[in-house]
Motif scaffolding. Structure first.
Motif, PDB file in Angstrom:
ATOM      1  N   PHE B  33       1.412  -0.823  -0.149  1.00 45.64           N
ATOM      2  CA  PHE B  33       0.314   0.009   0.159  1.00 45.64           C
ATOM      3  C   PHE B  33       0.518   1.287  -0.129  1.00 45.64           C
ATOM      4  CE2 PHE B  33      -3.308   2.307   2.040  1.00 45.64           C
ATOM      5  CZ  PHE B  33      -4.711   2.534   0.970  1.00 45.64           C
ATOM      6  N   LEU B  34       1.102   1.681  -0.890  1.00 45.40           N
ATOM      7  CA  LEU B  34       2.076   2.788  -1.437  1.00 45.40           C
ATOM      8  C   LEU B  34       1.393   4.893  -1.904  1.00 45.40           C
ATOM      9  CD1 LEU B  34       3.756   0.221  -1.607  1.00 45.40           C
ATOM     10  CD2 LEU B  34       5.352   1.990  -3.011  1.00 45.40           C
ATOM     11  N   GLY B  35       1.968   5.433  -1.183  1.00 43.16           N
ATOM     12  CA  GLY B  35       1.279   6.636  -1.541  1.00 43.16           C
ATOM     13  C   GLY B  35       2.398   7.445  -0.662  1.00 43.16           C
ATOM     14  N   PRO B  36       2.011   8.645  -1.354  1.00 42.24           N
ATOM     15  CA  PRO B  36       2.776   9.441  -0.716  1.00 42.24           C
ATOM     16  C   PRO B  36       2.584  10.315   0.684  1.00 42.24           C
ATOM     17  CG  PRO B  36       1.731  10.699  -2.275  1.00 42.24           C
ATOM     18  CD  PRO B  36       1.621   9.204  -2.527  1.00 42.24           C
ATOM     19  N   ASN B  37       3.587  10.916   1.578  1.00 41.94           N
ATOM     20  CA  ASN B  37       3.323  11.275   3.069  1.00 41.94           C
ATOM     21  C   ASN B  37       1.534  12.192   2.772  1.00 41.94           C
ATOM     22  OD1 ASN B  37       5.539  10.697   4.358  1.00 41.94           O
ATOM     23  ND2 ASN B  37       6.137  12.361   4.098  1.00 41.94           N
ATOM     24  N   GLY B  38       1.200  11.872   3.618  1.00 39.79           N
ATOM     25  CA  GLY B  38      -0.483  12.718   4.060  1.00 39.79           C
ATOM     26  C   GLY B  38      -2.021  11.872   2.513  1.00 39.79           C
ATOM     27  N   ALA B  39      -1.454  10.399   2.402  1.00 38.09           N
ATOM     28  CA  ALA B  39      -2.299   9.968   0.993  1.00 38.09           C
ATOM     29  C   ALA B  39      -3.233   9.683   1.791  1.00 38.09           C
ATOM     30  CB  ALA B  39      -1.393   9.434   0.199  1.00 38.09           C
ATOM     31  N   GLY B  40      -3.344   8.862   2.813  1.00 36.68           N
ATOM     32  CA  GLY B  40      -4.327   8.858   3.766  1.00 36.68           C
ATOM     33  C   GLY B  40      -4.525   7.372   4.450  1.00 36.68           C
ATOM     34  N   PRO B 152      -1.497 -14.754  13.721  1.00 39.94           N
ATOM     35  CA  PRO B 152      -2.859 -14.017  13.151  1.00 39.94           C
ATOM     36  C   PRO B 152      -2.456 -14.575  11.462  1.00 39.94           C
ATOM     37  CG  PRO B 152      -0.631 -12.584  13.502  1.00 39.94           C
ATOM     38  CD  PRO B 152      -0.059 -13.453  13.384  1.00 39.94           C
ATOM     39  N   GLY B 153      -3.867 -14.402  11.047  1.00 39.78           N
ATOM     40  CA  GLY B 153      -3.957 -14.878   9.773  1.00 39.78           C
ATOM     41  C   GLY B 153      -3.641 -13.251   8.177  1.00 39.78           C
ATOM     42  N   ILE B 154      -4.088 -12.164   9.035  1.00 38.07           N
ATOM     43  CA  ILE B 154      -3.210 -11.082   8.392  1.00 38.07           C
ATOM     44  C   ILE B 154      -2.495 -10.289   9.273  1.00 38.07           C
ATOM     45  CG2 ILE B 154      -4.517  -8.797   7.569  1.00 38.07           C
ATOM     46  CD1 ILE B 154      -7.278 -10.578   7.368  1.00 38.07           C
ATOM     47  N   LEU B 155      -1.521  -9.544   8.600  1.00 37.84           N
ATOM     48  CA  LEU B 155      -0.139  -8.852   9.102  1.00 37.84           C
ATOM     49  C   LEU B 155      -0.127  -7.357   8.518  1.00 37.84           C
ATOM     50  CD1 LEU B 155       1.466  -8.747  11.476  1.00 37.84           C
ATOM     51  CD2 LEU B 155       3.155  -9.736   9.950  1.00 37.84           C
ATOM     52  N   PHE B 156      -0.085  -6.717   9.571  1.00 33.42           N
ATOM     53  CA  PHE B 156      -0.623  -5.138   9.221  1.00 33.42           C
ATOM     54  C   PHE B 156       0.979  -4.770   9.394  1.00 33.42           C
ATOM     55  CE2 PHE B 156      -4.835  -5.592   9.548  1.00 33.42           C
ATOM     56  CZ  PHE B 156      -6.242  -5.122   8.007  1.00 33.42           C
ATOM     57  N   LEU B 157       1.655  -4.041   8.565  1.00 36.49           N
ATOM     58  CA  LEU B 157       2.886  -3.566   8.766  1.00 36.49           C
ATOM     59  C   LEU B 157       3.392  -1.778   8.233  1.00 36.49           C
ATOM     60  CD1 LEU B 157       4.826  -6.700   7.349  1.00 36.49           C
ATOM     61  CD2 LEU B 157       5.542  -5.605   9.956  1.00 36.49           C
ATOM     62  N   THR B 189       2.634  -1.114   4.165  1.00 38.20           N
ATOM     63  CA  THR B 189       2.912   0.134   3.714  1.00 38.20           C
ATOM     64  C   THR B 189       4.626   0.301   3.864  1.00 38.20           C
ATOM     65  OG1 THR B 189       2.619   1.239   6.128  1.00 38.20           O
ATOM     66  CG2 THR B 189       0.734   0.719   4.407  1.00 38.20           C
ATOM     67  N   THR B 190       4.747   1.059   3.141  1.00 40.95           N
ATOM     68  CA  THR B 190       6.351   1.555   3.092  1.00 40.95           C
ATOM     69  C   THR B 190       6.554   2.746   1.637  1.00 40.95           C
ATOM     70  OG1 THR B 190       8.457   1.142   2.219  1.00 40.95           O
ATOM     71  CG2 THR B 190       6.763  -1.087   1.440  1.00 40.95           C
ATOM     72  N   HIS B 191       7.792   3.388   3.034  1.00 40.33           N
ATOM     73  CA  HIS B 191       8.420   4.112   1.480  1.00 40.33           C
ATOM     74  C   HIS B 191       9.379   3.949   0.670  1.00 40.33           C
ATOM     75  CE1 HIS B 191       6.114   7.395   4.311  1.00 40.33           C
ATOM     76  NE2 HIS B 191       6.032   8.204   3.634  1.00 40.33           N
ATOM     77  N   ILE B 203      -0.161  -4.732  -5.896  1.00 46.76           N
ATOM     78  CA  ILE B 203       0.625  -3.193  -4.828  1.00 46.76           C
ATOM     79  C   ILE B 203      -0.862  -2.395  -5.255  1.00 46.76           C
ATOM     80  CG2 ILE B 203       1.678  -1.102  -5.448  1.00 46.76           C
ATOM     81  CD1 ILE B 203       4.361  -2.956  -5.506  1.00 46.76           C
ATOM     82  N   ALA B 204      -1.104  -1.233  -4.479  1.00 46.90           N
ATOM     83  CA  ALA B 204      -2.242  -0.533  -4.883  1.00 46.90           C
ATOM     84  C   ALA B 204      -1.367   0.884  -4.478  1.00 46.90           C
ATOM     85  CB  ALA B 204      -3.392  -0.606  -3.917  1.00 46.90           C
ATOM     86  N   PHE B 205      -1.687   2.115  -5.213  1.00 50.48           N
ATOM     87  CA  PHE B 205      -1.061   3.424  -4.952  1.00 50.48           C
ATOM     88  C   PHE B 205      -2.177   4.075  -4.619  1.00 50.48           C
ATOM     89  CE2 PHE B 205       2.354   3.019  -8.542  1.00 50.48           C
ATOM     90  CZ  PHE B 205       3.246   2.674  -8.016  1.00 50.48           C
TER      91      PHE B 205
END
Lengths: 217, 321
Positions: B33-40, B152-157, B189-191, B203-205
């Motif tokens: 899950f990628l996006g610039p700062n403040g993208a949500g 867990p089945g899902i890991l949010f990082l 999510t990563t920069h 990937i989602a932008f």
């Protein structure tokens, strides 16, 4: 059942981790001890100590619990470890009960300090212990929730302590601990520190009153 | 599907945080899950994990709708925030055992699982040290261990390798790949675009609160206008030669980057045999031919840049930072 295990772990962790944190140590433990010592040294006779004891106990609980909440909740919110609790499957009510439970217990322990000191100075056999325990629990619960209200309204520990003092010190003055102002005491009769301290006072003199009544009868 | 999100919307007052966010993550997938700062990004994660309540939309985990009560789904997910948020006063082992207790794990299992994770993450020697004394990389590893303590089945990082040294980052990436191989769905999510490129299957932008592109790496790469780029290293190469190349091969635009280095841009796959024939006829030797793939970073910049420009033209201002 699984959630209750989490509940106990949170309570025990808070006790272990926060009871001796500096803000808690200064405001929650040393401050009530200093006040207790101050009043007891000032008192001329054992009768005076018995009269002062309920107020000092109520104050110890108030300062202890509000300081504890300022540490456990505000510290954790600042360090974001509170988020960890919110993200766990523990129901929110149980979570808040765990956070406040430790503070209530801490308040009750704080109330024992003045009683312990007084036991060396006066005869405390006239105290109605059951009524006293109930009253102490009542003060601990009500002042813990006051502390919780303060802790969730601010983001820094020092802000929590400062904000708490806006409530704590006026209460101490209004309840007439320093000067017996009848009007103030009347107006503050519903405050967290006053109404339960009356019940503590009653329980502290309960047995001796009953005994005196029996003798008269 | 492990995660299905549709029509997710969140406003803070009049400020739009996210609008109509939709995506799905398959079981056992690593989703970036990628996006610039403040993208949500953080707002979306907060809504998915239960730290924020969406204004509207649906969130489903493993086919069941949890929108109204995400708390019920919290045992299914592990969350690793961007900042390590364990208890500094507790030791590494105590932290793990405490986190296990939050998920209702019995005492004996807590102990065993903590020891195993400490070993997996190479933290056994530091297990009895207070968390406050850990290095940044160690803190990150322990935070990830705490996130998966309840399997867990899902890991949010959220930014798992942010601000840590290269060796620790590599170790963490390898641990995440291992977790994924064992079936854990990872929402990342990563920069670090390179990190997403290495780890993520899809990937989602997200830009200005809206998902602007979702797809596999290949799909995202091919969405760039440039299409295929072939670079040739030749014994000779001039602008004249580039013009001849463009004329001879339909749909190919040739450009001489420097003498002897020519780039060919085309929409479709290029057949190399006629190309080599072209040079052979002119007595030019081709020493190397390679496909120049646009990087995910190129796609990211292009997509996010384009979308921001579009949004600004459309007058969508005042979004949340």
């Amino acid at each position: 059942m699984r959630h209750w295990e989490a509940f106990w772990c949170i309570v025990l962790k808070d006790m272990r981790t926060y009871y001796l944190k500096p803000p808690n140590l200064s405001w929650g433990i040393l401050f009530p001890v200093a006040w207790t010592g101050m009043f007891f040294i000032r008192s001329q006779t054992p009768v005076d100590i018995r009269m002062i004891l309920p107020g000092v106990m109520a104050m110890s609980i108030l300062f202890g619990t509000t300081s504890m909440l300022a540490v456990t909740v505000t510290f954790e919110r600042k360090g974001r470890s509170f988020e960890r609790l919110l993200l766990s499957p523990v129901p929110l009510r149980l979570l808040m009960l765990a956070k406040t439970g430790g503070a209530i217990f801490f308040g009750i322990v704080n109330a024992c300090i003045p009683v312990l000191i007084a036991s060396f100075l006066i005869d405390i056999s006239g105290i109605g212990w059951a009524a006293l325990a109930g009253s102490v629990a009542l003060i601990a619960v009500s002042s813990t929730f006051l502390g919780l209200f303060i802790a969730v309204s601010v983001s820094e520990v020092f802000e929590a302590q400062t904000f708490s003092n806006f409530f704590r010190f006026p209460m101490v003055f209004l309840c007439g601990l320093f000067s017996p102002w009848p009007h103030c005491r009347l107006r503050s009769s519903r405050s967290v520190i006053c109404f339960p301290s009356h019940t503590v006072r009653i329980s502290c003199t309960m047995r001796s009153t009953v005994r005196a009544a029996c003798r008269c009868g | 599907m492990a995660i299905e999100v549709s029509g997710l919307r969140k406003y803070f007052g009049r400020l739009r945080a996210v609008e109509n966010v939709e995506f799905s993550v398959g079981e056992g997938e690593i989703f970036g899950f990628l996006g610039p700062n403040g993208a949500g990004k953080t707002t979306t994660i907060n809504m998915l994990t239960g730290l924020a309540r969406p204004d509207s939309g649906r969130i489903r985990y493993f086919g069941r709708d949890y929108t109204a009560d995400i708390k019920q789904a919290q045992h299914l997910m592990g969350i690793v925030p961007d900042e390590s948020n364990l208890y500094p006063e507790l030791t590494g082992r105590e932290n793990l055992k405490f986190c296990a207790a939050l998920y209702g794990m019995p005492g004996r299992e807590r102990e065993q699982r903590s020891s195993r994770l400490l070993e997996t993450f190479g933290l056994t020697e530091a297990a009895e040290r207070k968390f406050a004394t850990y290095s940044r990389g160690m803190k990150r590893k322990l935070t990830i261990a705490a996130g998966i303590i309840h399997r867990p089945g899902i890991l949010f990082l959220d930014e798992p390798t942010s601000g840590i040294d290269v060796a620790s980052a590599r170790q963490i990436r390898s641990l995440l790949s291992g977790l994924n191989r064992r079936g854990t769905t990872i929402f990342l999510t990563t920069h670090y675009i390179e990190e997403a490129e290495r780890l993520c299957a899809r990937i989602a932008f997200i830009v200005a609160g809206r998902i602007v592109r979702v797809g596999t790496l290949d799909e995202l790469m091919s969405s760039l206008e440039a299409g295929h780029v072939v670079e040739l290293l030749t014994s000779a190469g001039t602008d004249q030669l580039a013009a001849e190349l463009s004329g001879e091969f339909a749909g190919v635009r040739a450009e001489t980057v420097e003498p002897g280095r020519t780039r060919l841009y085309c929409r479709k796959r290029l057949d190399l045999a006629p190309l080599f024939g072209f040079f052979e006829r002119r007595g030019i030797e081709v020493s190397e031919a390679r496909l120049v793939r646009p990087s995910l970073e190129d796609v990211f910049v292009r997509v996010t840049g384009l979308e921001i420009a579009k949004m600004d033209n459309g007058g969508h201002r005042g979004r949340r930072g």
